[in-house]
Every structure is written in structure tokens, then in C-alpha cells.
Design an enzyme around this catalytic site. Structure first.
Site, PDB file in Angstrom:
ATOM      1  N   ARG A  55       0.808  -1.222   0.000  1.00 59.81           N
ATOM      2  CA  ARG A  55       0.000   0.000   0.000  1.00 59.81           C
ATOM      3  C   ARG A  55       0.842   1.274   0.000  1.00 59.81           C
ATOM      4  O   ARG A  55       0.341   2.365  -0.250  1.00 59.81           O
ATOM      5  CB  ARG A  55      -1.006  -0.011   1.157  1.00 59.81           C
ATOM      6  CG  ARG A  55      -2.256  -0.822   0.830  1.00 59.81           C
ATOM      7  CD  ARG A  55      -3.358  -0.687   1.869  1.00 59.81           C
ATOM      8  NE  ARG A  55      -3.138  -1.493   3.063  1.00 59.81           N
ATOM      9  CZ  ARG A  55      -2.713  -1.024   4.235  1.00 59.81           C
ATOM     10  NH1 ARG A  55      -2.463   0.265   4.388  1.00 59.81           N
ATOM     11  NH2 ARG A  55      -2.556  -1.831   5.259  1.00 59.81           N
ATOM     12  N   TYR A 107     -17.667  16.347 -14.530  1.00 63.44           N
ATOM     13  CA  TYR A 107     -17.637  14.888 -14.579  1.00 63.44           C
ATOM     14  C   TYR A 107     -18.562  14.348 -13.478  1.00 63.44           C
ATOM     15  O   TYR A 107     -18.376  14.673 -12.306  1.00 63.44           O
ATOM     16  CB  TYR A 107     -16.216  14.369 -14.407  1.00 63.44           C
ATOM     17  CG  TYR A 107     -16.172  12.870 -14.436  1.00 63.44           C
ATOM     18  CD1 TYR A 107     -16.261  12.193 -15.648  1.00 63.44           C
ATOM     19  CD2 TYR A 107     -16.100  12.136 -13.269  1.00 63.44           C
ATOM     20  CE1 TYR A 107     -16.274  10.817 -15.683  1.00 63.44           C
ATOM     21  CE2 TYR A 107     -16.106  10.749 -13.295  1.00 63.44           C
ATOM     22  CZ  TYR A 107     -16.185  10.100 -14.510  1.00 63.44           C
ATOM     23  OH  TYR A 107     -16.206   8.728 -14.533  1.00 63.44           O
ATOM     24  N   ASP A 180      -8.739  19.584 -13.038  1.00 62.63           N
ATOM     25  CA  ASP A 180      -8.968  18.292 -13.695  1.00 62.63           C
ATOM     26  C   ASP A 180      -8.850  18.545 -15.198  1.00 62.63           C
ATOM     27  O   ASP A 180      -9.749  19.114 -15.809  1.00 62.63           O
ATOM     28  CB  ASP A 180     -10.359  17.762 -13.316  1.00 62.63           C
ATOM     29  CG  ASP A 180     -10.685  16.434 -14.007  1.00 62.63           C
ATOM     30  OD1 ASP A 180      -9.971  16.050 -14.952  1.00 62.63           O
ATOM     31  OD2 ASP A 180     -11.680  15.787 -13.584  1.00 62.63           O
ATOM     32  N   LYS A 205      -7.770   7.433 -19.068  1.00 59.33           N
ATOM     33  CA  LYS A 205      -8.113   8.042 -20.347  1.00 59.33           C
ATOM     34  C   LYS A 205      -6.848   8.171 -21.213  1.00 59.33           C
ATOM     35  O   LYS A 205      -6.259   7.174 -21.546  1.00 59.33           O
ATOM     36  CB  LYS A 205      -8.809   9.375 -20.095  1.00 59.33           C
ATOM     37  CG  LYS A 205      -9.877   9.311 -18.962  1.00 59.33           C
ATOM     38  CD  LYS A 205     -11.089   8.474 -19.303  1.00 59.33           C
ATOM     39  CE  LYS A 205     -12.013   8.194 -18.131  1.00 59.33           C
ATOM     40  NZ  LYS A 205     -12.508   9.344 -17.400  1.00 59.33           N
TER      41      LYS A 205
HETATM   42  C1  LIG Z   1     -13.015   9.600 -16.108  1.00 56.32           C
HETATM   43  C2  LIG Z   1     -12.915  10.889 -15.437  1.00 56.32           C
HETATM   44  C3  LIG Z   1     -12.763  10.979 -14.044  1.00 56.32           C
HETATM   45  C4  LIG Z   1     -12.757   9.758 -13.146  1.00 56.32           C
HETATM   46  O1  LIG Z   1     -11.710   8.868 -13.443  1.00 56.32           O
HETATM   47  P1  LIG Z   1     -11.837   7.259 -13.333  1.00 56.32           P
HETATM   48  O2  LIG Z   1     -10.489   6.809 -13.754  1.00 56.32           O
HETATM   49  O3  LIG Z   1     -12.944   6.815 -14.215  1.00 56.32           O
HETATM   50  O4  LIG Z   1     -12.132   6.935 -11.901  1.00 56.32           O
HETATM   51  C5  LIG Z   1     -12.651  12.246 -13.488  1.00 56.32           C
HETATM   52  N1  LIG Z   1     -12.690  13.365 -14.244  1.00 56.32           N
HETATM   53  C6  LIG Z   1     -12.851  13.312 -15.582  1.00 56.32           C
HETATM   54  C7  LIG Z   1     -12.904  14.571 -16.368  1.00 56.32           C
HETATM   55  C8  LIG Z   1     -12.972  12.078 -16.219  1.00 56.32           C
HETATM   56  O5  LIG Z   1     -13.141  12.026 -17.543  1.00 56.32           O
END
Ligand SMILES: *Cc1c(COP(=O)(O)O)cnc(C)c1O
Length: 386
Positions: A55, A107, A180, A205
Site C-alpha cells: 500500500r 464529470y 482536472d 483516459k
Molecule cells: C473519467 C474521469 C474521471 C474519473 O476517473 P476514473 O479513472 O474513471 O475513476 C474524473 N474526471 C474526468 C474529467 C474524467 O473524464
């Protein structure tokens, strides 16, 4: 050539070579995966730094973090088992009752998490319209607000927020800025350079790019007690990225620049194709010169604009759903940032109560042939409106 004249490898080269990795003993140019869950103490029964249990992290995860820190120009990066667990760690590390400012539409998973924490009284939340700096400034309370959250480009309408301006507003009030920038990976947007305190990416992503890992990453310009606190949230909640997934992520990032460049080119061509299309009411894409976020996006994304766009279909909600059903190349799936193109009816995916246009289709443009992608959308629209 003297050392001072020696050319430093560019970031593209560094990321492609996973920081010019060479394994000490064998010379292997690809790192091994270290899956151990525990670490033996040394002959004095001391912990062999930096790990004593999985961890804490692992060599493989740390290697992926080093690549991302280099990409971001960060002091350090921390990888989590998902984007959501990274976002949750940021909320978790705030004091009880902390005031945070977030976009009204963003999101949906992050918004849901923030609303759950707010309903329990764990944090207090004020909202602003995505991309609207006046509203953002009005929502911030000087010396009270602890965190300002921007998502840029912002799901699912792709409003653009000026990170530098948002950072100035946050800092003047004594708050930190969380950016983000999942929609535009650090090959085009380095949020820390624009003044953000946290740069966040869902590495599920673009960073990984192959839709076979879930991961999230936080990066900071400077470390401190807050960063230590976030590390401990990850350690005690056990949300560190696994070694196998970190290894896949390292491999995925080797082609980041190439993938993203191609995906953005495809997105621009598709966006332009559907402007003034008889069955499309609007194309939401900051790459279009008519888009309100165009100028800021241009300098904030290294002129690339990203590969996410939305189409508002004419007709009724079912027509929009039908277009996704009739696609044969686009996958009718959620998520984004993979090499394969995805299409989704965002209202169905976000669920009831989430403010999103009922005829909005969110497209994640991949690296396939542009002609195939345009043909696929055209034939799906044709079948819908025949
Ligand atoms: C997908 C996404 C998240 C969350 O990420 P996960 O890897 O699916 O947990 C947060 N912010 C944005 C803009 C996203 O596209």
C-alpha cells in the site's frame, strides 16, 4: 561537444523511452513488473526504504509516477487505482467543514462524490457555471474557501476555463486550485505551469490510452504536509495503483504524443464536418473558431484543442439515442481517451437529475481513419432520419 552545449532530450523523447529506462543487471529496455505485496526488512530489522508493504507503492508504480511528474513538470506525482480515488483523496484531506467551489456541471462521478460529502456535512459547497470566471470569483469566500475545482475542458459541453485566471482568484482568497485536465493530457496542458496547485488526470483516459487500465494521478509543484496527508489517505485506504496496471500505463504513455496528436487532428476534421450539417443543431468543440473557449483553449492546449467533442442532434431524444445505436465503428460505450472512438448519449449515462442536454452525444475521437469515422456517423444519422 562540451557538457554545457549538450542537448537535453525533449519531453517527447523522455516519455517515449520511459525516462531512458535500462535495467541495471540485464540491460533490458523495458522495466520488469514488481508485484510483491511485502518487503523483507534488512539485517538490522530496519525497513528498507521506501517500501515496507504494497500500500506504500512499488517500484513499478513509482516508475510510472516519475514519467508523469516529468510530463507535468511536477515535484511529485501520486498514482491511484482510479481517477475517482485520486479525487476522493483530495476531498478527504480537507478539514471537516471546508468550503469548496466546484462547477455546477462537471464529470458526474466527481460531482456525485462531492454532493455525498456535502450531504453528510463533511464539506460545504458553492457552485459556478463551468467556464464562467465571474461566477467562480463570486462563489469564492476570502480566507474561508480551501479549494477551487476546475475541470477544463469541462464535461460534457467542453467549456474552457482559464486555469491561470482561476488560480489567481483562488490564491487571492487563500484557496488551492485543483485542475482536472483529463480531457487534455499533459502533452498539451500542463496545469501546474498555469498556477494550479493540483494537476489531476484520470490516467484511465489519454495517459494510458488503450482502455485497459483504470488509474488516476495527482501532481504538485511543491510538496508539503498536505501532500503527506494525501499520501496517507492513499496508503490507509489502499488505493495505490497496482504494479500490473502501472506497467501497462508505462507502456501506454510511450505513444502518448503520437496518439494524442492524431486523435486531435481527427476531432478537428469531424467537428468541422458537422458544422452546418442538416441534422446537427450544434457542435461543441473548443477547436472551432466560433467556440467561446477557443482563444483560451488555443494557448492552454498547445494549439491542439483535444479530441473530445459533443454533437447536439436535431429531432428528439430518441433520435440522439438511435444515432449511437446505429454506429458500426464508434463503440456505444462510456469513457474516453482510448485509441478507439466512443459515442454515448450522455443523459442516459449520467442518470436522472444531472443537467445535460437530452440530445447531446459525447464523442471520444480515437486514432482510426477519419474518413471511416465520418462515414460511420453519417450512415447512423441517415438511418435515424431516413
Ligand atoms: C473519467 C474521469 C474521471 C474519473 O476517473 P476514473 O479513472 O474513471 O475513476 C474524473 N474526471 C474526468 C474529467 C474524467 O473524464
Amino acid at each position: 561537444m562540451s557538457d554545457s552545449k549538450k542537448r537535453q532530450p525533449s519531453i517527447e523523447t523522455q516519455v517515449t523511452q520511459a525516462l531512458h529506462f535500462v535495467e541495471g543487471e540485464t540491460g533490458a529496455v523495458v522495466p520488469s513488473i514488481q508485484p510483491t505485496a511485502t518487503y523483507a526488512r534488512d539485517e538490522n530489522y530496519d525497513i528498507r526504504k521506501p517500501y515496507w508493504y504494497r500500500r506504500d507503492g512499488s517500484q513499478t508504480t513509482a516508475h510510472a509516477e516519475a514519467v508523469i511528474a516529468q510530463l507535468e513538470g511536477a515535484a511529485e506525482s501520486l498514482l491511484f487505482s482510479s481517477g475517482m480515488s485520486a479525487c476522493t483523496a483530495v476531498i478527504e484531506h480537507l478539514e471537516t467543514g471546508a468550503h469548496v467551489v466546484v462547477p455546477e456541471v462537471m464529470y458526474h462521478g466527481v460531482l456525485q462524490q462531492i454532493q455525498i460529502y456535502a450531504a453528510k456535512g463533511r464539506i460545504q459547497v458553492s457552485y459556478y457555471t463551468a467556464g464562467n470566471l465571474q461566477e467562480l470569483a463570486a462563489a469564492v469566500k476570502p480566507n474561508i474557501t480551501q479549494l477551487v475545482w476546475v475541470e477544463t475542458p469541462n464535461n460534457p459541453n467542453w467549456e474552457v476555463t482559464d486555469i491561470q485566471a482561476a488560480a489567481d482568484i483562488a490564491h487571492k482568497a487563500g484557496a488551492k486550485l485543483m485542475a482536472d485536465c483529463t480531457g487534455t493530457p499533459p502533452s498539451m496542458t500542463k496545469a501546474l505551469d498555469f498556477g494550479a496547485d493540483f494537476s489531476f488526470h484520470s490516467a484511465t483516459k489519454y495517459l494510458n490510452g488503450h482502455s485497459d487500465v483504470t488509474a488516476g494521478v495527482l501532481s504538485v509543484r511543491e510538496t508539503g504536509q498536505f501532500w503527506e496527508d494525501i499520501f496517507w489517505v492513499r496508503k490507509l485506504q489502499g488505493t495505490v495503483l497496482t504494479s500490473f496496471d502501472a506497467w501497462l500505463l508505462i507502456r501506454g504513455m510511450r505513444t502518448l504524443f503520437l496518439r494524442v496528436e492524431r486523435a486531435c487532428e481527427n476531432a478537428m476534421k469531424i467537428a468541422k464536418h458537422f458544422v452546418d450539417h442538416p441534422h446537427i443543431e450544434a457542435v461543441l468543440y473548443p477547436g472551432l473558431e466560433t467556440d467561446p473557449g477557443h482563444e483560451v483553449a488555443k494557448r492552454q492546449t498547445n494549439g491542439q484543442f483535444g479530441a473530445m467533442l459533443s454533437l447536439i442532434v436535431k429531432g428528439c431524444e430518441q433520435d440522439a439515442i438511435d444515432v449511437t445505436r446505429f454506429c458500426e465503428i464508434f463503440y456505444p460505450a462510456t469513457s474516453l481517451g482510448g485509441v478507439e472512438s466512443l459515442i454515448e448519449h450522455r443523459k442516459t449515462v449520467s442518470g436522472e437529475g444531472f443537467p445535460v442536454h437530452e440530445r447531446l452525444l459525447r464523442l471520444s475521437i480515437g486514432i482510426e481513419s477519419t474518413d471511416d469515422l465520418i462515414y460511420d456517423l453519417e450512415q447512423a444519422i441517415e438511418r435515424t432520419f431516413h
